[in-house]
Design a protein around this motif. Structure first.
Motif, mmCIF file in Angstrom:
data_model
loop_
_atom_site.group_PDB
_atom_site.id
_atom_site.type_symbol
_atom_site.label_atom_id
_atom_site.label_comp_id
_atom_site.label_asym_id
_atom_site.label_seq_id
_atom_site.Cartn_x
_atom_site.Cartn_y
_atom_site.Cartn_z
ATOM 1 N N LYS A 163 0.884 -1.179 0.000
ATOM 2 C CA LYS A 163 0.000 0.000 0.000
ATOM 3 C C LYS A 163 0.911 1.215 0.000
ATOM 4 N N GLU A 164 0.892 1.973 -1.072
ATOM 5 C CA GLU A 164 1.849 3.071 -1.201
ATOM 6 C C GLU A 164 1.176 4.233 -1.928
ATOM 7 N N VAL B 170 -2.579 -2.661 -8.548
ATOM 8 C CA VAL B 170 -3.159 -1.529 -9.268
ATOM 9 C C VAL B 170 -2.346 -0.265 -8.965
ATOM 10 N N MET C 251 -1.648 6.033 -6.337
ATOM 11 C CA MET C 251 -1.749 5.046 -5.280
ATOM 12 C C MET C 251 -1.376 3.690 -5.885
ATOM 13 N N VAL C 252 -0.580 2.927 -5.159
ATOM 14 C CA VAL C 252 -0.184 1.601 -5.635
ATOM 15 C C VAL C 252 -0.521 0.601 -4.540
ATOM 16 N N THR C 253 -1.313 -0.393 -4.879
ATOM 17 C CA THR C 253 -1.695 -1.365 -3.852
ATOM 18 C C THR C 253 -1.966 -2.740 -4.451
ATOM 19 N N GLU D 121 -4.009 -4.697 -2.399
ATOM 20 C CA GLU D 121 -5.195 -5.070 -1.625
ATOM 21 C C GLU D 121 -6.245 -5.658 -2.563
ATOM 22 N N LYS E 80 -12.835 -0.417 2.216
ATOM 23 C CA LYS E 80 -12.090 -0.385 0.957
ATOM 24 C C LYS E 80 -13.115 -0.544 -0.154
ATOM 25 N N MET F 69 -11.812 5.839 -5.422
ATOM 26 C CA MET F 69 -11.485 4.842 -4.416
ATOM 27 C C MET F 69 -11.773 5.461 -3.054
ATOM 28 N N ASP G 174 -2.417 3.219 6.021
ATOM 29 C CA ASP G 174 -1.238 3.357 5.148
ATOM 30 C C ASP G 174 -1.550 4.161 3.893
ATOM 31 N N LEU G 175 -2.814 4.179 3.491
ATOM 32 C CA LEU G 175 -3.205 4.952 2.307
ATOM 33 C C LEU G 175 -3.730 6.335 2.688
ATOM 34 N N PRO H 291 -0.663 9.320 4.093
ATOM 35 C CA PRO H 291 0.063 10.163 3.124
ATOM 36 C C PRO H 291 -0.790 11.307 2.576
ATOM 37 N N PHE H 292 -2.077 11.070 2.362
ATOM 38 C CA PHE H 292 -2.946 12.139 1.859
ATOM 39 C C PHE H 292 -3.152 13.218 2.934
#
Ligand SMILES: [Zn+2]
Ligand SMILES: [Zn+2]
Lengths: 170, 170
Positions: free
Chosen positions: A4-5, A125, A145-147, A149, B4, B145, B151-152, B155-156
């Motif tokens: 999750k990034e 994704v 966003m890179v995940t 999940e 999610k 999303m 973790d997501l 950062p935002f």
């Protein structure tokens, strides 16, 4: 944990040659040895082992097309879905991808096919506000966003398949 | 599990009055009793209890500004960061938000402040390709999303705070 990034842009300007060719001593005048937002994005794309499904409104960034062409040269199955209006614009890399034999479809149904996501091996994704253009990468405030999940990846896999089939030219 | 969710657009066209006023029997000619993508997006925004931080390139959708104004009327703390060029465009809701006393800042540094994300109570992020416009909601292929994965979200939250401070007019 599951990947999750979040990556923010604009990127710092630095050479990304090491992402493509780790052993190469690049003589260019840009900064080297820096891991930028753009380098991280490229690494996620280049991490593909079997497939890359790409669904992008605007695709004109030459290093991003270099990454896609490198995956194609490695034998991966690549599918590119793009916006009908943007595909023909100056600087678009879509013609280059087609010329290389990559399977491209243009969305003709929507006012705009405005997505900007990529699916790596159908299980990671990469999605956000970032179009695949120089301006987006170097100048704009953007997020990616890179995940992996599954609850977030699976809807994108299904939507890609749906749009891909809906835009079958045959 | 942690929230999610991925919502795709264009939305089906249907009345969203029930999202704002559940008890009201709406007499309009649109379809009722349908839970559309747009209704889901509105519900996520309206779920805010304390704060809404909004970072959007384009904001012209009247139902979305109605939702933000409703939260403001409830006493929530709202911060809106938008693109300097888009804010003055015809149909932009930014003037209306300002007039209502909502705190708005325009990003003057980037070529474009191209984000399209919202933070609900600092712990739920709503992000994707969707600008807050009629065309995006009703015509384009878009994704949003929604997640509470720390973790997501974190950062935002940090990026919003950074951009908010960087664009302090004083
Ligand atoms: Zn170099
Ligand atoms: Zn109605």
């Amino acid at each position: 944990g599951v990947l999750k990034e979040v990556i923010f842009f604009p990127t710092k300007v630095a050479c990304v040659e090491h992402v493509f060719m780790p052993a190469y001593q690049c003589p260019c005048l840009l900064q080297h040895g820096v891991e930028t937002s753009f380098a991280r994005l490229l690494r996620h794309i280049l991490s593909a082992n079997s497939t890359l499904d790409l669904c992008v409104f605007a695709f004109s960034h030459m290093d991003l097309s270099r990454a896609v062409l490198a995956l194609h040269a490695r034998g991966l199955v690549i599918r590119v879905l793009t916006d009908k209006d943007y595909a023909g614009i100056t600087g678009s890399q879509i013609g280059l991808l087609l010329k290389a034999g990559i399977c491209v479809r243009s969305d003709s149904g929507a006012v705009h096919m405005h997505h900007k996501f990529a699916l790596v091996d159908g299980r990671r994704v990469i999605t956000g506000s970032l179009n695949w253009t120089m301006t987006a990468v170097q100048n704009n405030k953007e997020n990616v966003m890179v995940t992996e999940e599954p609850d977030l990846v699976t809807p994108f896999v299904r939507e890609f398949q749906r749009l891909w089939e809906a835009n079958d030219p045959e």
